[in-house]
Scaffold this motif. Structure first.
Motif, mmCIF file in Angstrom:
data_model
loop_
_atom_site.group_PDB
_atom_site.id
_atom_site.type_symbol
_atom_site.label_atom_id
_atom_site.label_comp_id
_atom_site.label_asym_id
_atom_site.label_seq_id
_atom_site.Cartn_x
_atom_site.Cartn_y
_atom_site.Cartn_z
ATOM 1 N N THR A 60 -16.618 -1.903 -2.328
ATOM 2 C CA THR A 60 -16.733 -2.560 -3.598
ATOM 3 C C THR A 60 -15.736 -3.547 -3.490
ATOM 4 O OG1 THR A 60 -14.731 -1.001 -4.297
ATOM 5 C CG2 THR A 60 -16.894 -0.155 -4.404
ATOM 6 N N PRO A 61 -15.453 -4.505 -4.671
ATOM 7 C CA PRO A 61 -14.485 -5.430 -4.940
ATOM 8 C C PRO A 61 -13.181 -4.949 -4.654
ATOM 9 C CG PRO A 61 -16.335 -5.874 -6.445
ATOM 10 C CD PRO A 61 -16.380 -4.585 -5.955
ATOM 11 N N GLU A 62 -12.809 -3.949 -5.385
ATOM 12 C CA GLU A 62 -11.516 -3.272 -5.072
ATOM 13 C C GLU A 62 -11.374 -2.750 -3.827
ATOM 14 O OE1 GLU A 62 -13.931 -2.265 -7.593
ATOM 15 O OE2 GLU A 62 -12.990 -3.403 -9.107
ATOM 16 N N GLY A 63 -12.320 -2.214 -2.782
ATOM 17 C CA GLY A 63 -12.400 -1.832 -1.791
ATOM 18 C C GLY A 63 -12.147 -2.882 -0.828
ATOM 19 N N LEU A 64 -12.519 -4.174 -1.041
ATOM 20 C CA LEU A 64 -12.152 -5.422 -0.415
ATOM 21 C C LEU A 64 -10.711 -5.816 -0.212
ATOM 22 C CD1 LEU A 64 -13.202 -7.522 1.694
ATOM 23 C CD2 LEU A 64 -13.985 -9.093 -0.248
ATOM 24 N N GLU A 65 -10.140 -5.708 -1.632
ATOM 25 C CA GLU A 65 -8.893 -6.033 -1.558
ATOM 26 C C GLU A 65 -7.808 -4.976 -1.147
ATOM 27 O OE1 GLU A 65 -7.163 -7.587 -5.202
ATOM 28 O OE2 GLU A 65 -9.122 -8.603 -5.818
ATOM 29 N N ASN A 66 -8.346 -3.843 -1.148
ATOM 30 C CA ASN A 66 -7.553 -2.600 -0.548
ATOM 31 C C ASN A 66 -7.522 -2.745 0.832
ATOM 32 O OD1 ASN A 66 -7.073 -1.383 -2.893
ATOM 33 N ND2 ASN A 66 -8.843 -0.048 -2.855
ATOM 34 N N TYR A 67 -8.714 -3.316 1.599
ATOM 35 C CA TYR A 67 -8.865 -3.459 3.022
ATOM 36 C C TYR A 67 -7.812 -4.731 3.436
ATOM 37 C CZ TYR A 67 -10.447 -5.570 7.254
ATOM 38 O OH TYR A 67 -10.188 -6.455 8.606
ATOM 39 N N ASP A 68 -8.032 -5.755 2.293
ATOM 40 C CA ASP A 68 -6.986 -6.981 2.850
ATOM 41 C C ASP A 68 -5.701 -6.790 2.870
ATOM 42 O OD1 ASP A 68 -9.179 -8.778 3.226
ATOM 43 O OD2 ASP A 68 -9.327 -9.484 1.171
ATOM 44 N N LYS A 69 -5.301 -5.610 2.097
ATOM 45 C CA LYS A 69 -3.749 -5.210 2.177
ATOM 46 C C LYS A 69 -3.400 -4.251 2.981
ATOM 47 C CE LYS A 69 -3.773 -6.367 -2.793
ATOM 48 N NZ LYS A 69 -3.653 -5.661 -4.213
ATOM 49 N N SER A 70 -4.529 -3.650 3.631
ATOM 50 C CA SER A 70 -4.417 -2.544 4.223
ATOM 51 C C SER A 70 -3.583 -2.764 5.743
ATOM 52 C CB SER A 70 -5.378 -1.804 4.925
ATOM 53 O OG SER A 70 -6.344 -2.483 5.792
ATOM 54 N N GLU A 71 -2.769 -1.766 6.315
ATOM 55 C CA GLU A 71 -2.245 -1.690 7.729
ATOM 56 C C GLU A 71 -3.271 -1.939 8.633
ATOM 57 O OE1 GLU A 71 0.977 -1.837 8.565
ATOM 58 O OE2 GLU A 71 1.202 -1.835 6.205
ATOM 59 N N ALA A 72 -4.501 -1.480 8.503
ATOM 60 C CA ALA A 72 -5.734 -1.714 9.659
ATOM 61 C C ALA A 72 -5.952 -3.278 9.622
ATOM 62 C CB ALA A 72 -6.914 -1.054 9.216
ATOM 63 N N HIS A 73 -5.949 -3.785 8.395
ATOM 64 C CA HIS A 73 -6.468 -5.287 8.446
ATOM 65 C C HIS A 73 -5.152 -6.167 9.190
ATOM 66 C CE1 HIS A 73 -6.901 -9.307 6.341
ATOM 67 N NE2 HIS A 73 -7.952 -9.188 7.234
ATOM 68 N N LYS A 74 -3.795 -5.655 8.957
ATOM 69 C CA LYS A 74 -2.724 -6.468 9.574
ATOM 70 C C LYS A 74 -2.830 -6.303 11.198
ATOM 71 C CE LYS A 74 -0.019 -5.644 5.487
ATOM 72 N NZ LYS A 74 1.031 -4.863 4.649
ATOM 73 N N TYR A 75 -3.084 -4.816 11.482
ATOM 74 C CA TYR A 75 -3.170 -4.625 12.850
ATOM 75 C C TYR A 75 -4.389 -5.286 13.407
ATOM 76 C CZ TYR A 75 -3.677 -1.807 17.387
ATOM 77 O OH TYR A 75 -3.717 -1.294 18.302
ATOM 78 N N TRP A 76 -5.484 -5.507 12.843
ATOM 79 C CA TRP A 76 -6.531 -6.180 13.382
ATOM 80 C C TRP A 76 -6.010 -7.441 13.767
ATOM 81 C CZ3 TRP A 76 -11.365 -6.887 15.743
ATOM 82 C CH2 TRP A 76 -11.842 -8.056 15.444
#
Length: 93
Positions: A60-76
């Motif tokens: 969802t649009p919120e899901g994309l924002e949550n991913y962008d802020k996530s530890e997984a995204h930072k790790y990637w």
């Protein structure tokens, strides 16, 4: 919406080497609100001008924002960013 991360490793051997870790990493994003599905596609081509993997996320649009802020995204980004020759990000309905 679909969120695609299309990446090309500098070292083509990294595709196989890191695929289990990348798969586990992106499977963790399914715990984020608004991340509904993740599919990792590995290339079946050995051609030099082909990308290595395509990460397909349904968010969802919120899901994309949550991913962008996530530890997984930072790790990637911190773990694989320097290993990539190039990448493309594509969003669509």
């Amino acid at each position: 919406m679909k969120h695609y991360i299309i990446a090309k490793f500098k070292d083509r051997n990294d595709t196989e080497k890191f695929l289990p870790d990348i798969t586990a990493l992106f499977n963790k994003t399914l715990k984020l609100d608004g991340v509904e599905d993740v599919v990792i596609h590995k290339t079946n081509s050995t051609r030099e001008n082909r990308y290595s993997i395509m990460i397909e996320m349904t968010v969802t649009p919120e899901g994309l924002e949550n991913y962008d802020k996530s530890e997984a995204h930072k790790y990637w980004k911190s773990t694989y960013g320097d290993r990539l020759e190039s990448k493309a990000i594509f969003d669509c309905e």
